[in-house]
Design an enzyme around this catalytic site. Structure first.
Site: not given
Length: 321
Positions: A255, A278, A287
């Site tokens: 993921r 999210h 990220y």
């Protein structure tokens, strides 16, 4: 109020009003019971703790837990005391002005492109056998975990009707029963098509022969007996294949790898947030750090002046520069 009653009422609120999944509610219960045991040593119920009690508790677990785990426990307490404050059961929130550990937003572990490819590499298995059917199913599971950035709980709850191969996407029910559309790449679509045509019917046929049951099941991924796969089995499948590829990996790493590789290749955060499911984009922003590191590496490798030392740069510029 007795602590168990407080926890039970809070769990009911999480289930009914917030629509959280049973596993998430169980995690809240575990954290709150641990905190309740801690304050019980001070002869305090949950609805009478102070800010000092919360700080003492966080300090007591700091030696055995990392920053992320401590931050999760603090988040649990914040949700509880907001609930109690809203219902008029306390007059002051004891979690106010308590900062989360600065180190809780650690970078998620991700695989490299090569490591993902090594895991997805087809291994020769004698066709027509039960092992071949399971190997094709396992490949489809890996492809879907990586292509759609699915959580394990989301994958195990998938139904056959959720898969829309003709349209190139799958419907995923995430946390809080929120449904989202997750697009699938050509590779994942091809492997899933092969699984549906070749492996899944064979696995269901073994069930029908053994139990005299119809060759059908609403579950997308089935075991050799025709039943759905559990969370532990998915972890075992990913771990076993990763070990064969020469490294350790988990479903959650696939993921994270999906999100990391998308950001590295220029995907905007809103799109990645939507695919991951999210609720808050701040969760997705972690990220961006991996993307920055990637950009720096590429820059250092390819920019002609990125590796020049200052003295060498001065000499190359010349006195008349």
């Amino acid at each position: 109020m007795r602590n168990e009653r407080v926890i039970a009422d809070f769990a009911g609120y999480l289930r009914v009003e917030r629509g959280l999944a049973p596993l998430t509610i169980s995690a809240y219960r575990r954290d709150l019971r641990q905190f309740a045991d801690f304050v019980a040593k001070k002869d305090k119920p949950l609805n009478s703790v102070t800010r000092a009690d919360v700080r003492d508790y966080l300090e007591s677990v700091s030696d055995s837990l990392d920053g992320r785990s401590i931050a999760r426990k603090l988040s649990t307490l914040r949700h509880l005391y907001k609930f109690l404050l809203r219902d008029g059961l306390i007059v002051e929130d004891p979690t106010l002005n308590i900062d989360s550990p600065s180190q809780w937003k650690v970078l998620p572990k991700a695989l490299s492109n090569g490591e993902v490819e090594a895991m997805l590499k087809v291994r020769p298995v004698k066709p027509g056998t039960a092992k071949a059917a399971m190997a094709l199913r396992d490949r489809a599971i890996l492809e879907l975990l990586y292509a759609g950035a699915l959580r394990v709980s989301e994958l195990t709850s998938l139904k056959l009707a959720d898969l829309k191969l003709d349209a190139g996407y799958i419907l995923v029910k995430g946390k809080g029963d929120k449904e989202r559309i997750v697009p699938l790449g050509k590779s994942a679509q091809a492997v899933l098509q092969s699984y549906l045509a070749e492996a899944r019917p064979q696995l269901l046929l073994r069930r029908a022969r053994a139990d005299s049951l119809p060759e059908s099941s609403p579950v997308l991924f089935v075991a050799r007996g025709g039943k759905g796969l559990g969370r532990l089995r998915i972890w075992q499948i990913v771990s076993e294949i990763a070990k064969q590829a020469g490294r350790h990996a988990s479903p959650h790493m696939l993921r994270h790898s999906c999100a990391t590789h998308m950001v590295q290749n220029g995907a905007d955060l809103r799109t990645v947030q939507s695919i991951l499911g999210h609720a808050d984009i701040s969760t997705t922003q972690v990220y961006t750090h991996t993307a920055i590191d990637h950009l720096k590496d590429v820059y250092r490798k390819h920019h002609p002046r990125a590796r020049l030392r200052p003295a060498a740069a001065e000499r190359s510029s010349g006195p008349d520069a």
